[in-house]
Design a protein around this motif. Structure first.
Motif, PDB file in Angstrom:
ATOM      1  N   ASN A  67       1.106  -1.348  -0.018  1.00 54.20           N
ATOM      2  CA  ASN A  67      -0.001   0.127   0.395  1.00 54.20           C
ATOM      3  C   ASN A  67       1.023   1.238  -0.417  1.00 54.20           C
ATOM      4  O   ASN A  67       0.205   2.027   0.235  1.00 54.20           O
ATOM      5  CB  ASN A  67      -0.900  -0.144   1.096  1.00 54.20           C
ATOM      6  N   ALA A  68       1.817   1.120  -0.504  1.00 58.83           N
ATOM      7  CA  ALA A  68       3.104   2.597  -0.356  1.00 58.83           C
ATOM      8  C   ALA A  68       2.703   3.656  -1.234  1.00 58.83           C
ATOM      9  O   ALA A  68       1.637   3.347  -2.734  1.00 58.83           O
ATOM     10  CB  ALA A  68       4.261   1.721  -1.324  1.00 58.83           C
ATOM     11  N   GLN A  69       2.305   5.189  -0.337  1.00 56.90           N
ATOM     12  CA  GLN A  69       2.118   5.775  -1.156  1.00 56.90           C
ATOM     13  C   GLN A  69       2.539   6.321  -2.478  1.00 56.90           C
ATOM     14  O   GLN A  69       1.992   7.076  -3.195  1.00 56.90           O
ATOM     15  CB  GLN A  69       1.383   6.953  -0.314  1.00 56.90           C
ATOM     16  N   HIS A  70       3.468   5.893  -2.873  1.00 55.89           N
ATOM     17  CA  HIS A  70       4.435   6.660  -3.622  1.00 55.89           C
ATOM     18  C   HIS A  70       5.496   5.548  -3.675  1.00 55.89           C
ATOM     19  O   HIS A  70       6.767   5.442  -3.418  1.00 55.89           O
ATOM     20  CB  HIS A  70       4.828   7.942  -3.399  1.00 55.89           C
ATOM     21  N   PRO A  71       5.065   4.476  -4.580  1.00 55.04           N
ATOM     22  CA  PRO A  71       6.322   3.608  -5.168  1.00 55.04           C
ATOM     23  C   PRO A  71       6.759   3.374  -6.413  1.00 55.04           C
ATOM     24  O   PRO A  71       8.080   3.032  -5.558  1.00 55.04           O
ATOM     25  CB  PRO A  71       4.578   2.571  -5.508  1.00 55.04           C
ATOM     26  N   GLU A  72       6.501   4.714  -6.824  1.00 53.18           N
ATOM     27  CA  GLU A  72       7.883   5.184  -7.781  1.00 53.18           C
ATOM     28  C   GLU A  72       9.322   5.716  -7.314  1.00 53.18           C
ATOM     29  O   GLU A  72      10.463   5.213  -7.009  1.00 53.18           O
ATOM     30  CB  GLU A  72       7.456   5.666  -9.334  1.00 53.18           C
ATOM     31  N   THR A  73       9.151   6.340  -5.706  1.00 51.20           N
ATOM     32  CA  THR A  73      10.016   7.009  -5.041  1.00 51.20           C
ATOM     33  C   THR A  73      10.165   6.471  -4.291  1.00 51.20           C
ATOM     34  O   THR A  73      11.588   5.557  -4.341  1.00 51.20           O
ATOM     35  CB  THR A  73       9.068   8.007  -4.501  1.00 51.20           C
ATOM     36  N   ALA A  74       9.256   5.513  -3.159  1.00 49.68           N
ATOM     37  CA  ALA A  74       9.819   4.241  -2.676  1.00 49.68           C
ATOM     38  C   ALA A  74      10.920   3.050  -2.872  1.00 49.68           C
ATOM     39  O   ALA A  74      12.061   2.496  -2.802  1.00 49.68           O
ATOM     40  CB  ALA A  74       8.668   3.426  -2.115  1.00 49.68           C
ATOM     41  N   LYS A  75      10.656   3.045  -4.664  1.00 52.51           N
ATOM     42  CA  LYS A  75      11.665   2.118  -5.116  1.00 52.51           C
ATOM     43  C   LYS A  75      12.542   2.483  -5.504  1.00 52.51           C
ATOM     44  O   LYS A  75      13.653   1.968  -5.545  1.00 52.51           O
ATOM     45  CB  LYS A  75      10.701   0.928  -6.727  1.00 52.51           C
ATOM     46  N   ALA A  76      12.987   3.866  -5.904  1.00 52.16           N
ATOM     47  CA  ALA A  76      14.203   4.427  -5.891  1.00 52.16           C
ATOM     48  C   ALA A  76      15.099   4.451  -4.649  1.00 52.16           C
ATOM     49  O   ALA A  76      16.266   4.360  -4.663  1.00 52.16           O
ATOM     50  CB  ALA A  76      13.943   5.907  -6.470  1.00 52.16           C
ATOM     51  N   PHE A  77      14.051   4.656  -3.122  1.00 53.16           N
ATOM     52  CA  PHE A  77      15.037   4.350  -2.239  1.00 53.16           C
ATOM     53  C   PHE A  77      15.577   3.157  -2.060  1.00 53.16           C
ATOM     54  O   PHE A  77      16.512   2.806  -2.198  1.00 53.16           O
ATOM     55  CB  PHE A  77      14.677   5.573  -1.251  1.00 53.16           C
ATOM     56  N   ILE A  78      14.166   2.166  -2.283  1.00 53.19           N
ATOM     57  CA  ILE A  78      15.432   0.882  -2.563  1.00 53.19           C
ATOM     58  C   ILE A  78      16.462   0.414  -3.669  1.00 53.19           C
ATOM     59  O   ILE A  78      17.583   0.319  -2.960  1.00 53.19           O
ATOM     60  CB  ILE A  78      14.286  -0.359  -2.644  1.00 53.19           C
ATOM     61  N   ALA A  79      16.118   1.367  -4.008  1.00 58.36           N
ATOM     62  CA  ALA A  79      17.228   1.065  -5.648  1.00 58.36           C
ATOM     63  C   ALA A  79      18.978   1.835  -5.367  1.00 58.36           C
ATOM     64  O   ALA A  79      20.005   1.644  -5.443  1.00 58.36           O
ATOM     65  CB  ALA A  79      16.456   1.691  -6.623  1.00 58.36           C
ATOM     66  N   LEU A  80      17.811   2.997  -4.399  1.00 59.00           N
ATOM     67  CA  LEU A  80      19.825   3.220  -3.318  1.00 59.00           C
ATOM     68  C   LEU A  80      20.638   2.948  -2.562  1.00 59.00           C
ATOM     69  O   LEU A  80      21.957   2.040  -2.635  1.00 59.00           O
ATOM     70  CB  LEU A  80      19.025   5.449  -3.226  1.00 59.00           C
ATOM     71  N   VAL A  81      20.068   2.361  -2.384  1.00 55.65           N
ATOM     72  CA  VAL A  81      20.460   1.085  -1.133  1.00 55.65           C
ATOM     73  C   VAL A  81      21.054  -0.325  -1.093  1.00 55.65           C
ATOM     74  O   VAL A  81      21.829  -0.379  -1.011  1.00 55.65           O
ATOM     75  CB  VAL A  81      18.914   0.564   0.199  1.00 55.65           C
ATOM     76  N   GLN A  82      20.448   0.053  -2.436  1.00 57.63           N
ATOM     77  CA  GLN A  82      21.389  -1.721  -2.908  1.00 57.63           C
ATOM     78  C   GLN A  82      22.158  -1.370  -4.273  1.00 57.63           C
ATOM     79  O   GLN A  82      23.285  -2.007  -4.762  1.00 57.63           O
ATOM     80  CB  GLN A  82      20.090  -2.162  -3.890  1.00 57.63           C
ATOM     81  N   SER A  83      22.275  -0.271  -4.457  1.00 55.08           N
ATOM     82  CA  SER A  83      23.544   0.532  -5.320  1.00 55.08           C
ATOM     83  C   SER A  83      24.595   0.119  -4.901  1.00 55.08           C
ATOM     84  O   SER A  83      24.976   0.558  -3.769  1.00 55.08           O
ATOM     85  CB  SER A  83      23.367   1.937  -5.676  1.00 55.08           C
ATOM     86  N   PRO A  84      25.735   1.011  -5.596  1.00 56.00           N
ATOM     87  CA  PRO A  84      27.425   0.330  -5.633  1.00 56.00           C
ATOM     88  C   PRO A  84      27.628   1.671  -3.743  1.00 56.00           C
ATOM     89  O   PRO A  84      28.046   1.347  -3.073  1.00 56.00           O
ATOM     90  CB  PRO A  84      28.345   0.931  -6.602  1.00 56.00           C
ATOM     91  N   GLN A  85      26.649   2.920  -4.353  1.00 57.94           N
ATOM     92  CA  GLN A  85      26.595   4.012  -3.752  1.00 57.94           C
ATOM     93  C   GLN A  85      26.704   4.043  -2.355  1.00 57.94           C
ATOM     94  O   GLN A  85      26.985   3.852  -0.766  1.00 57.94           O
ATOM     95  CB  GLN A  85      26.051   5.651  -4.298  1.00 57.94           C
ATOM     96  N   GLY A  86      25.301   3.140  -1.680  1.00 53.32           N
ATOM     97  CA  GLY A  86      23.879   2.840  -0.384  1.00 53.32           C
ATOM     98  C   GLY A  86      25.068   1.511  -0.080  1.00 53.32           C
ATOM     99  O   GLY A  86      25.078   1.412   0.193  1.00 53.32           O
ATOM    100  N   GLN A  87      25.759   0.958  -0.920  1.00 56.31           N
ATOM    101  CA  GLN A  87      26.731  -0.587  -0.412  1.00 56.31           C
ATOM    102  C   GLN A  87      27.339   0.255   0.366  1.00 56.31           C
ATOM    103  O   GLN A  87      28.294  -0.348   1.212  1.00 56.31           O
ATOM    104  CB  GLN A  87      26.584  -1.308  -1.005  1.00 56.31           C
ATOM    105  N   GLN A  88      28.287   1.091  -0.152  1.00 58.35           N
ATOM    106  CA  GLN A  88      28.625   1.919   0.290  1.00 58.35           C
ATOM    107  C   GLN A  88      29.506   2.195   1.319  1.00 58.35           C
ATOM    108  O   GLN A  88      29.488   2.097   2.732  1.00 58.35           O
ATOM    109  CB  GLN A  88      30.340   2.800  -0.132  1.00 58.35           C
ATOM    110  N   VAL A  89      28.161   3.332   1.857  1.00 54.87           N
ATOM    111  CA  VAL A  89      27.668   3.749   2.942  1.00 54.87           C
ATOM    112  C   VAL A  89      27.941   2.229   4.389  1.00 54.87           C
ATOM    113  O   VAL A  89      27.824   2.874   5.332  1.00 54.87           O
ATOM    114  CB  VAL A  89      26.361   4.496   2.752  1.00 54.87           C
TER     115      VAL A  89
END
Length: 274
Positions: free
Chosen positions: A243-265
């Motif tokens: 029931n995400a209110q903004h699914p595309e924005t939520a998906k983008a945050f998940i993508a950041l977490v999984q990205s090389p940048q997120g993984q480095q953090v």
């Protein structure tokens, strides 16, 4: 041929070059785009601009790294806002299945994520994005000379653990079982930050927490590694909620977490690769 006809022919011959030039220019102008015609919008195929708030329910041990990633996400996507609710994964999962509004869930174990997926409250399969390992947090300087799990059973030593229902507590119990040690703590805490805080405030002598939490505490505690922790490593899954209110924005945050940048953090915070 009359004089008037000859005169007309000569006039046409003299005018022939300019007329040809005019005809050529006319032909070019008919193939050119009319000045008022709109050109195709090359940006129409680009990704839509992200907007809206995203609410992320995340395990307490993710507080420092996710807070940093949230700020980076907002910087990269002006107009977005990432709101966090950190706590014990079991409590967060129960809130989600009870209808609490959330867009993303990041749990500290597959077992607590299953509470949400079993109720069909997740959109798609969760993905493991990091792992975490336990460590003993002691008072600075380790005055009680704690060097192993067995040392936590010393008489007079005040030890705290996470509640068995939360991932850090379940992992601690698994490590204790692997070592064949029975330990009765002074208290069971609701999440890993609460357990760590007991040591920071000198209300306890030691706590079994995650390496990431020891690292985040800096010089406020001292970490002690123990071999049994290798048998109690936790996988951390993340999922988009149904029931995400903004699914595309939520998906983008998940993508950041999984990205090389997120993984480095996350790696810098002490998490292990998935």
């Amino acid at each position: 041929m009359t004089p008037s006809v000859r005169r007309t022919r000569r006039m046409l011959q003299v005018a022939g070059a300019p007329v040809a030039a005019l005809l050529a220019l006319s032909a070019c102008s008919t193939t050119a785009e009319p000045s008022g015609t709109a050109k195709p919008d090359k940006s129409s195929s680009a990704s839509p601009k992200l907007s809206g708030d995203v609410t992320v329910f995340a395990a307490a041990s993710l507080k420092e790294s996710f807070t940093a990633l949230g700020k980076e996400f907002e910087k990269e996507h002006p107009g977005t806002k990432v709101n966090f609710n950190f706590g014990g994964s079991d409590t967060l999962a129960a809130s989600i299945t009870s209808g609490a509004p959330a867009d993303v869930f990041a749990a500290a174990s597959p077992k607590t994520m299953a509470i949400v997926t079993d109720k069909k409250d997740a959109e798609g399969a969760p993905a493991t994005f990091v792992r975490n390992q336990l460590e003993i947090a002691t008072l600075p300087g380790n005055p009680d000379k704690v060097a192993s799990l067995k040392d936590l059973t010393k008489s007079g030593l005040k030890v705290v653990l996470c509640d068995k229902t939360v991932p850090c507590g379940a992992a601690a119990q698994k490590a204790l079982d692997a070592a064949g040690i029975k330990l009765t703590p002074a208290s069971y805490e609701e999440d890993v930050k609460s357990a760590l805080n007991k040591v920071v405030l000198k209300e306890a002598d030691a706590a079994v927490v995650y390496k990431t939490d020891v690292k985040a505490a800096g010089g406020k505690v001292e970490g002690v590694e123990f071999p049994e922790s290798a048998k109690a490593v936790n996988d951390y899954p993340i999922a988009l909620l149904k029931n995400a209110q903004h699914p595309e924005t939520a998906k983008a945050f998940i993508a950041l977490v999984q990205s090389p940048q997120g993984q480095q953090v996350l790696s810098d915070a002490g998490f292990l690769k998935p």
